[in-house]
Design a protein around this motif. Structure first.
Motif, PDB file in Angstrom:
ATOM      1  N   TRP A 489      39.936  45.873 -26.815  1.00 63.27           N
ATOM      2  CA  TRP A 489      39.315  45.121 -27.648  1.00 63.27           C
ATOM      3  C   TRP A 489      38.614  45.705 -28.816  1.00 63.27           C
ATOM      4  CZ3 TRP A 489      38.058  40.276 -27.608  1.00 63.27           C
ATOM      5  CH2 TRP A 489      37.028  39.506 -28.380  1.00 63.27           C
ATOM      6  N   HIS A 490      38.101  46.935 -28.940  1.00 64.46           N
ATOM      7  CA  HIS A 490      37.595  47.465 -30.225  1.00 64.46           C
ATOM      8  C   HIS A 490      38.878  47.381 -31.233  1.00 64.46           C
ATOM      9  CE1 HIS A 490      35.161  49.556 -27.108  1.00 64.46           C
ATOM     10  NE2 HIS A 490      34.451  49.274 -27.861  1.00 64.46           N
ATOM     11  N   TRP A 491      40.093  47.580 -30.890  1.00 60.32           N
ATOM     12  CA  TRP A 491      40.947  47.489 -32.014  1.00 60.32           C
ATOM     13  C   TRP A 491      41.231  46.011 -32.450  1.00 60.32           C
ATOM     14  CZ3 TRP A 491      45.342  44.331 -31.324  1.00 60.32           C
ATOM     15  CH2 TRP A 491      46.325  44.292 -32.542  1.00 60.32           C
ATOM     16  N   LEU A 492      41.162  45.053 -31.541  1.00 59.36           N
ATOM     17  CA  LEU A 492      41.173  43.579 -32.028  1.00 59.36           C
ATOM     18  C   LEU A 492      39.889  43.242 -32.864  1.00 59.36           C
ATOM     19  CD1 LEU A 492      42.591  40.687 -31.975  1.00 59.36           C
ATOM     20  CD2 LEU A 492      41.311  40.507 -29.808  1.00 59.36           C
ATOM     21  N   HIS A 493      38.953  43.732 -32.471  1.00 54.86           N
ATOM     22  CA  HIS A 493      37.509  43.510 -33.222  1.00 54.86           C
ATOM     23  C   HIS A 493      37.820  44.063 -34.519  1.00 54.86           C
ATOM     24  CE1 HIS A 493      33.372  42.520 -33.932  1.00 54.86           C
ATOM     25  NE2 HIS A 493      33.204  43.548 -34.064  1.00 54.86           N
ATOM     26  N   THR A 494      38.227  45.109 -34.805  1.00 47.96           N
ATOM     27  CA  THR A 494      38.368  45.964 -35.826  1.00 47.96           C
ATOM     28  C   THR A 494      39.185  45.193 -36.768  1.00 47.96           C
ATOM     29  OG1 THR A 494      37.829  48.224 -35.023  1.00 47.96           O
ATOM     30  CG2 THR A 494      38.806  48.120 -37.078  1.00 47.96           C
ATOM     31  N   ILE A 495      40.575  44.899 -36.550  1.00 42.43           N
ATOM     32  CA  ILE A 495      41.389  44.069 -37.349  1.00 42.43           C
ATOM     33  C   ILE A 495      40.948  42.846 -37.716  1.00 42.43           C
ATOM     34  CG2 ILE A 495      43.529  43.201 -37.248  1.00 42.43           C
ATOM     35  CD1 ILE A 495      43.794  46.090 -37.522  1.00 42.43           C
ATOM     36  N   ASN A 496      40.025  42.065 -36.839  1.00 38.77           N
ATOM     37  CA  ASN A 496      39.667  40.765 -37.207  1.00 38.77           C
ATOM     38  C   ASN A 496      38.297  41.005 -38.001  1.00 38.77           C
ATOM     39  OD1 ASN A 496      39.474  37.909 -36.953  1.00 38.77           O
ATOM     40  ND2 ASN A 496      37.856  38.104 -35.243  1.00 38.77           N
ATOM     41  N   ARG A 497      37.735  41.890 -37.978  1.00 44.30           N
ATOM     42  CA  ARG A 497      36.778  42.184 -38.915  1.00 44.30           C
ATOM     43  C   ARG A 497      37.033  42.231 -40.309  1.00 44.30           C
ATOM     44  NH1 ARG A 497      31.033  41.039 -38.825  1.00 44.30           N
ATOM     45  NH2 ARG A 497      30.109  42.549 -40.072  1.00 44.30           N
ATOM     46  N   VAL A 498      38.100  43.053 -40.394  1.00 39.87           N
ATOM     47  CA  VAL A 498      38.773  43.536 -41.730  1.00 39.87           C
ATOM     48  C   VAL A 498      39.234  42.110 -42.230  1.00 39.87           C
ATOM     49  CG1 VAL A 498      40.596  44.610 -42.805  1.00 39.87           C
ATOM     50  CG2 VAL A 498      39.104  45.737 -41.414  1.00 39.87           C
ATOM     51  N   ARG A 538      39.959  33.428 -34.258  1.00 41.06           N
ATOM     52  CA  ARG A 538      38.785  33.562 -35.116  1.00 41.06           C
ATOM     53  C   ARG A 538      37.545  33.702 -34.551  1.00 41.06           C
ATOM     54  NH1 ARG A 538      40.368  27.431 -37.703  1.00 41.06           N
ATOM     55  NH2 ARG A 538      42.355  28.215 -38.653  1.00 41.06           N
ATOM     56  N   ARG A 539      36.413  34.074 -35.255  1.00 36.68           N
ATOM     57  CA  ARG A 539      35.261  34.183 -34.914  1.00 36.68           C
ATOM     58  C   ARG A 539      34.251  32.760 -34.305  1.00 36.68           C
ATOM     59  NH1 ARG A 539      31.413  38.161 -37.916  1.00 36.68           N
ATOM     60  NH2 ARG A 539      30.091  38.044 -35.900  1.00 36.68           N
TER      61      ARG A 539
END
Length: 547
Positions: A489-498, A538-539
């Motif tokens: 989940w951290h990987w997905l959150h990092t990519i989505n944040r970028v 999307r967030r």
């Protein structure tokens, strides 16, 4: 709850999409204000009219409520039957396979421009994206009058920097005036009251006072110290009055010289002007030239910092010279045996020499095509042939397909190829989005696999960022127990944040992997077995996504 992703899915078959189509989606864009200093070129919609290096001849649209449109369709269809249009692609470009870079190089300048302008394929090896190294070299040597994208970007950044510097200067001046006004303290002691002016002769010009009580009615304090080359500041607890004395002396000298008199501050608690806090001395900079006579350039403390004085990102000096770092004496004094060395060192950064202007510039740039772009141009469009660097003969489609699959592994794998080859997975997604009219380009800059542009990078920024993931959903893979690579989940959150920071929407493209097949099958039969599923991440924010 605020960071819960909202996932929207869409499913489509790869073989159901056409091999090439024209993107008809258009968005109304606000045209930027014209700049008189920038030379105008051909319109972008004419220069990049073709989405792929082939031309299409569609029939007119038929409207059921307008029977006349049927005659237009029949007329165009009969016209194409009588005199059919030329076969497409009309021009087949050639490239050379490079095993070192695992890509195809296009070295013909006309082919480079054609592949870039007709679909934005490839990347210049000396450029960030568009292969314009020759134009940049010509502009650097003064032989090219046309504008380039890098120059326009640098000009806009310089304008923004000057605007920010001017805004900061005005803010500092306003703060300084406010500090001077707030530094005035009302007299409270008997000696201070007796020291107040009691006649018009004692009043200083520019500071009107009330004759009834002797107190100032308006504090009109200007940048008097800035005009005299001095600095001002806050009042100190110990009441330092050195700045006031210097201000009074300089004001008297200015009046004696016939200049505009700068009014001095009124008496405040026995002091001639508001005291200031002593600050550390500003470091002075020097400019040393290669000459027997060394001229040092100093700066007045009241001089504002020059925004042009600095270095660029590549280490060069802005505009090739130091605008605020050379004194008039150093510019006029040119003598000594080392004068030629000084001139050569100056002209090397400021502009090209005469030998560089007279020399002919040779275009050394080539276009690099990745594996997916190469096979799409060869397999889907037929607009490219790839030459073998050893034999000099072109690869067949089947040989090129096998070569791309083998080189997609690191190190290359010559046998035991699998249905989840990296090339098969990424090309399935690339062909899928290209067939739907999106301009698909590599997205390593943003940490993703592909970037999707509506019309191209010259028109707008990429709207979507795609990450390709394999999906083993078939029954054969379930029996084998094959699982896709796990992502946290951290990987997905990092990519989505970028992507959210770059104002792009993250798309997860899942490619359903078919069971193992015979390697003797052709590319068409193989890719019919792959399916692409799209998920938009999307967030979800409760205070913004209520509609």
């Amino acid at each position: 709850m605020a960071d819960t992703p909202n996932i929207v899915s869409a499913t489509s078959n790869l073989h159901d999409a056409p091999s090439a189509s024209v993107n008809t989606t258009s968005s109304t864009q606000v045209k930027p204000k014209s700049r008189p200093s920038t030379p105008k070129g051909p319109p972008l919609h004419q220069l990049y009219a073709l989405p792929v290096p082939i031309r299409t001849f569609p029939l007119p649209s038929f409207y059921p409520n307008n029977p006349i449109s049927l005659f237009h369709v029949i007329y165009a269809w009969v016209g194409q039957l009588i005199s059919p249009p030329p076969a497409e692609p009309a021009i087949i470009y050639q490239g050379i396979w490079s095993p070192e870079t695992r890509s195809v190089h296009i070295k013909d300048p006309k082919s480079i421009r054609a592949l870039w302008e007709q679909g934005f394929f490839g990347k210049g090896n000396y450029s960030r994206s568009e292969p314009n190294w020759l134009k940049r070299e010509q502009a650097r040597k003064g032989n090219n009058g046309n504008h380039i994208a890098e120059d326009v970007t640098a000009q806009r950044r310089e304008e923004r920097k000057m605007m920010k510097w001017d805004r900061a200067r005005k803010e500092q001046e306003a703060i300084q005036r406010t500090r001077l006004q707030e530094a005035w303290v009302a007299p409270v002691g008997p000696m201070e009251l007796l020291a107040l002016p009691n006649s018009e002769h004692d009043l200083k010009p520019g500071y009107p006072n009330d004759s009834l009580n002797g107190t100032p009615t308006q504090s009109i304090i200007t940048n008097s110290t800035e005009g005299l080359g001095l600095s001002s500041g806050y009042a100190t607890p110990n009441g330092d009055a050195t700045l006031a004395n210097a201000t009074a002396v300089d004001a008297t000298d200015a009046i004696a010289d016939g200049k505009d008199a700068v009014p001095a501050l009124p008496d405040m608690n026995g002091y001639a002007s508001p005291p200031h806090t002593p600050t550390s001395p500003i470091k002075r900079r020097k400019s040393v030239r290669f000459s027997p006579k060394v001229d040092s350039t100093t700066f007045q403390l009241s001089d504002p910092p020059n925004p042009n004085h600095g270095t660029q990102s590549n280490g060069g000096v802005v505009n090739g010279n130091l605008t605020n770092g050379s004194s008039p004496s150093s510019q006029s004094a040119k003598s000594g045996p080392f004068e030629s060395i000084s001139e050569s060192s100056t002209t090397s950064t400021s502009g090209p020499t005469s030998s560089e202007l007279n020399s002919e510039i040779v275009d050394k740039e080539h276009l690099q095509l990745c594996l997916e772009e190469v096979f799409y141009l060869v397999f889907a469009l037929g607009a490219l042939t790839v030459l073998n660097p050893v034999t000099g003969k072109p690869f067949t489609t089947s040989d090129l397909f096998t070569l791309c699959r083998q080189t997609s592994y690191i190190p290359p794998r010559m046998k035991n190829l699998q249905p989840d080859d990296p090339f098969l997975i990424h090309y399935a997604a690339y062909h899928h989005f290209r067939s739907l009219g999106w301009v698909t380009r590599p997205g390593i800059k943003f940490g993703v696999d592909w970037m999707l542009y509506n019309r191209g990078p010259v028109f707008s920024h990429a709207e979507f960022a795609v990450i390709v993931l394999p999906a083993y959903t078939g029954p054969w893979w379930k029996t084998e127990g094959r699982q896709p690579p796990r992502k946290s989940w951290h990987w997905l959150h990092t990519i989505n944040r970028v992507q959210a920071t770059a104002l792009k929407t993250l798309v997860l493209a899942y490619v359903d992997i078919p069971p193992p097949f015979d390697d003797e099958l052709g590319a068409t039969e193989i890719f019919k077995r792959y399916r692409v599923r799209e998920f938009i991440v999307r967030r979800w924010l409760s205070n913004r996504n209520r509609d």
